[in-house]
Design an enzyme around this catalytic site. Structure first.
Site, PDB file in Angstrom:
ATOM      1  CG  ASP A  20      -2.030   0.981   1.146  1.00 14.42           C
ATOM      2  OD1 ASP A  20      -2.310   1.483   0.034  1.00 14.42           O
ATOM      3  OD2 ASP A  20      -2.636   1.284   2.195  1.00 14.42           O
ATOM      4  CG  ASN A  22       2.206   1.252  -4.950  1.00 13.21           C
ATOM      5  OD1 ASN A  22       3.074   1.116  -4.103  1.00 13.21           O
ATOM      6  ND2 ASN A  22       1.681   0.246  -5.615  1.00 13.21           N
ATOM      7  N   GLY A  23       0.195   5.212  -4.578  1.00 13.46           N
ATOM      8  CA  GLY A  23      -0.418   6.453  -5.075  1.00 13.46           C
ATOM      9  C   GLY A  23       0.151   7.666  -4.351  1.00 13.46           C
ATOM     10  NE  ARG A  33      -3.993   6.411  -7.884  1.00 14.05           N
ATOM     11  CZ  ARG A  33      -3.921   6.226  -6.562  1.00 14.05           C
ATOM     12  NH1 ARG A  33      -3.734   7.254  -5.761  1.00 14.05           N
ATOM     13  NH2 ARG A  33      -4.054   5.031  -6.045  1.00 14.05           N
ATOM     14  CD  GLU A  67     -13.108  -5.563  -2.649  1.00 13.73           C
ATOM     15  OE1 GLU A  67     -11.957  -5.894  -2.320  1.00 13.73           O
ATOM     16  OE2 GLU A  67     -14.055  -6.373  -2.735  1.00 13.73           O
ATOM     17  CG  ASN A  68      -7.229  -2.810  -6.032  1.00 15.11           C
ATOM     18  OD1 ASN A  68      -6.336  -3.570  -5.695  1.00 15.11           O
ATOM     19  ND2 ASN A  68      -7.614  -1.805  -5.239  1.00 15.11           N
ATOM     20  NE  ARG A  71      -7.063   1.340  -6.507  1.00 20.17           N
ATOM     21  CZ  ARG A  71      -6.058   1.722  -5.745  1.00 20.17           C
ATOM     22  NH1 ARG A  71      -4.994   2.263  -6.281  1.00 20.17           N
ATOM     23  NH2 ARG A  71      -6.090   1.563  -4.447  1.00 20.17           N
ATOM     24  NE  ARG A 191      -3.049  -1.582   4.426  1.00 18.87           N
ATOM     25  CZ  ARG A 191      -4.270  -1.694   3.973  1.00 18.87           C
ATOM     26  NH1 ARG A 191      -5.086  -2.577   4.501  1.00 18.87           N
ATOM     27  NH2 ARG A 191      -4.718  -0.920   2.992  1.00 18.87           N
ATOM     28  NE  ARG A 197      -8.595  -0.007   5.087  1.00 23.85           N
ATOM     29  CZ  ARG A 197      -8.445   1.316   5.203  1.00 23.85           C
ATOM     30  NH1 ARG A 197      -8.603   1.910   6.372  1.00 23.85           N
ATOM     31  NH2 ARG A 197      -8.156   2.049   4.144  1.00 23.85           N
TER      32      ARG A 197
HETATM   33  C1  FPP Z   1      -2.178   0.027  -3.315  1.00 22.85           C
HETATM   34  O1  FPP Z   1      -1.602   1.321  -3.219  1.00 22.85           O
HETATM   35  C2  FPP Z   1      -1.550  -0.670  -4.417  1.00 22.85           C
HETATM   36  C3  FPP Z   1      -2.213  -1.267  -5.453  1.00 22.85           C
HETATM   37  C4  FPP Z   1      -3.679  -1.308  -5.554  1.00 22.85           C
HETATM   38  C5  FPP Z   1      -1.486  -1.895  -6.562  1.00 22.85           C
HETATM   39  C6  FPP Z   1      -0.280  -2.666  -6.159  1.00 22.85           C
HETATM   40  C7  FPP Z   1       0.453  -3.042  -7.358  1.00 22.85           C
HETATM   41  C8  FPP Z   1       1.776  -3.006  -7.476  1.00 22.85           C
HETATM   42  C9  FPP Z   1       2.712  -2.685  -6.366  1.00 22.85           C
HETATM   43  C10 FPP Z   1       2.401  -3.371  -8.755  1.00 22.85           C
HETATM   44  C11 FPP Z   1       2.605  -4.818  -8.706  1.00 22.85           C
HETATM   45  C12 FPP Z   1       3.402  -5.264  -9.801  1.00 22.85           C
HETATM   46  C13 FPP Z   1       3.918  -6.488  -9.820  1.00 22.85           C
HETATM   47  C14 FPP Z   1       4.776  -6.854 -10.925  1.00 22.85           C
HETATM   48  C15 FPP Z   1       3.637  -7.485  -8.765  1.00 22.85           C
HETATM   49  P1  FPP Z   1      -2.508   2.586  -3.528  1.00 22.85           P
HETATM   50  O2  FPP Z   1      -2.476   2.855  -4.967  1.00 22.85           O
HETATM   51  O3  FPP Z   1      -3.876   2.361  -2.950  1.00 22.85           O
HETATM   52  O4  FPP Z   1      -1.765   3.695  -2.735  1.00 22.85           O
HETATM   53  P2  FPP Z   1      -2.445   4.966  -2.046  1.00 22.85           P
HETATM   54  O5  FPP Z   1      -3.211   4.436  -0.866  1.00 22.85           O
HETATM   55  O6  FPP Z   1      -1.263   5.770  -1.638  1.00 22.85           O
HETATM   56  O7  FPP Z   1      -3.290   5.644  -3.067  1.00 22.85           O
END
Ligand code: FPP
Length: 243
Positions: A20, A22-23, A33, A67-68, A71, A191, A197
């Site tokens: 979690d 990345n965004g 993002r 759920e993703n 997006r 996490r 959670r």
């Molecule tokens: C949640 O962070 C992350 C995801 C929904 C996607 C995770 C995917 C990757 C890390 C890429 C995986 C690639 C491979 C090759 C396994 P978020 O986007 O919800 O972050 P935020 O809460 O900061 O917005």
């Protein structure tokens, strides 16, 4: 991790990661993002490599939940493309994976993914299936409740076919119908990203897991963060309901 310290520790056999943040990592840098997911995929690669170097038996990464799909399409496409890149690269690096004994497994419902991606996952699973040093489970279109429903249906079918009695349904038989059948339950679930959670991740398997929630955003997660998590895990006294 220092080799001397490593020798003293009883390592977790299975570690789960909820990737979690990345965004937010991208936002902080004024990037799209998708750039955050790209950096997240790099973190995934280095933690996979490091876990296999440490000899961890299984690692599970929550890469895309049921759920993703909500997006924006552009973001979903970007994540799917990262899976493609990783699987194509794994194929090219098959000798290296062979040497490291890494087996890649898909967990989740593959059926709604693009056909080429399903084929890539299948090929990669087949190519690495005999390896047993480290299993890397990639949870894609995965939901813990859906996984339990799937297991219940499979057992119901066996009862209907007269293969087992209703009384034959046990915790063990449910575990054996999950995607992670045959693997140890996760000892530790990490996490990063600041949320406390479980978000429908390995909910059956994590009944006795230790949880570690950290503020680090996933793309900033490095080998030293895994070292710290393992050391913290080793300090905790797990009693499994006993005293
Ligand atoms: C949640 O962070 C992350 C995801 C929904 C996607 C995770 C995917 C990757 C890390 C890429 C995986 C690639 C491979 C090759 C396994 P978020 O986007 O919800 O972050 P935020 O809460 O900061 O917005």
């Amino acid at each position: 991790m220092d080799k001397e310290i490593l020798k003293e520790l009883v390592l977790p056999r299975h570690i789960g990661f909820i990737m979690d943040g990345n965004g937010r990592w991208a936002q902080k840098r004024n990037l799209e993002r998708s750039e955050g997911h790209k950096a997240g995929a790099q973190a995934f690669r280095r933690i996979c490599d490091y876990a296999s170097e440490l000899g961890i038996e299984a690692v599970t990464f929550y890469a895309f939940s049921t759920e993703n799909w909500k997006r924006p399409q552009k973001e979903v496409d970007a994540i799917m493309n990262l899976f493609r890149e990783f699987l194509e690269e794994a194929q090219q690096r098959s000798d290296e994976n062979e040497e490291r004994g890494v087996s890649i497994r898909f967990i989740g419902d593959k059926s709604v993914l693009a056909p080429d991606l399903q084929a890539l996952f299948e090929r990669c699973e087949k190519q690495t299936s005999s390896k047993n040093r480290t299993i890397v489970n990639l949870a894609v279109n995965y939901g813990g409740r859906a996984e339990i429903v799937r297991a219940a249906k499979r057992l119901a079918e066996k009862v209907a076919a007269g293969e087992i009695e209703p009384d034959g349904i046990t915790e063990q038989s449910i575990s054996e119908e999950l995607y992670t059948a045959g693997q140890p339950d996760p000892d530790l679930i990490i996490r990063p990203g600041g949320e406390n959670r479980i978000s429908n991740f390995l909910i059956w398997q994590s009944a006795y897991s230790e949880f570690l929630f950290t503020q680090t955003l996933w793309p900033d997660f490095y080998e030293k963060d895994l070292d710290e998590a393992i050391i913290e895990f080793c300090k905790r006294n797990r009693r499994f309901g006993g005293i």
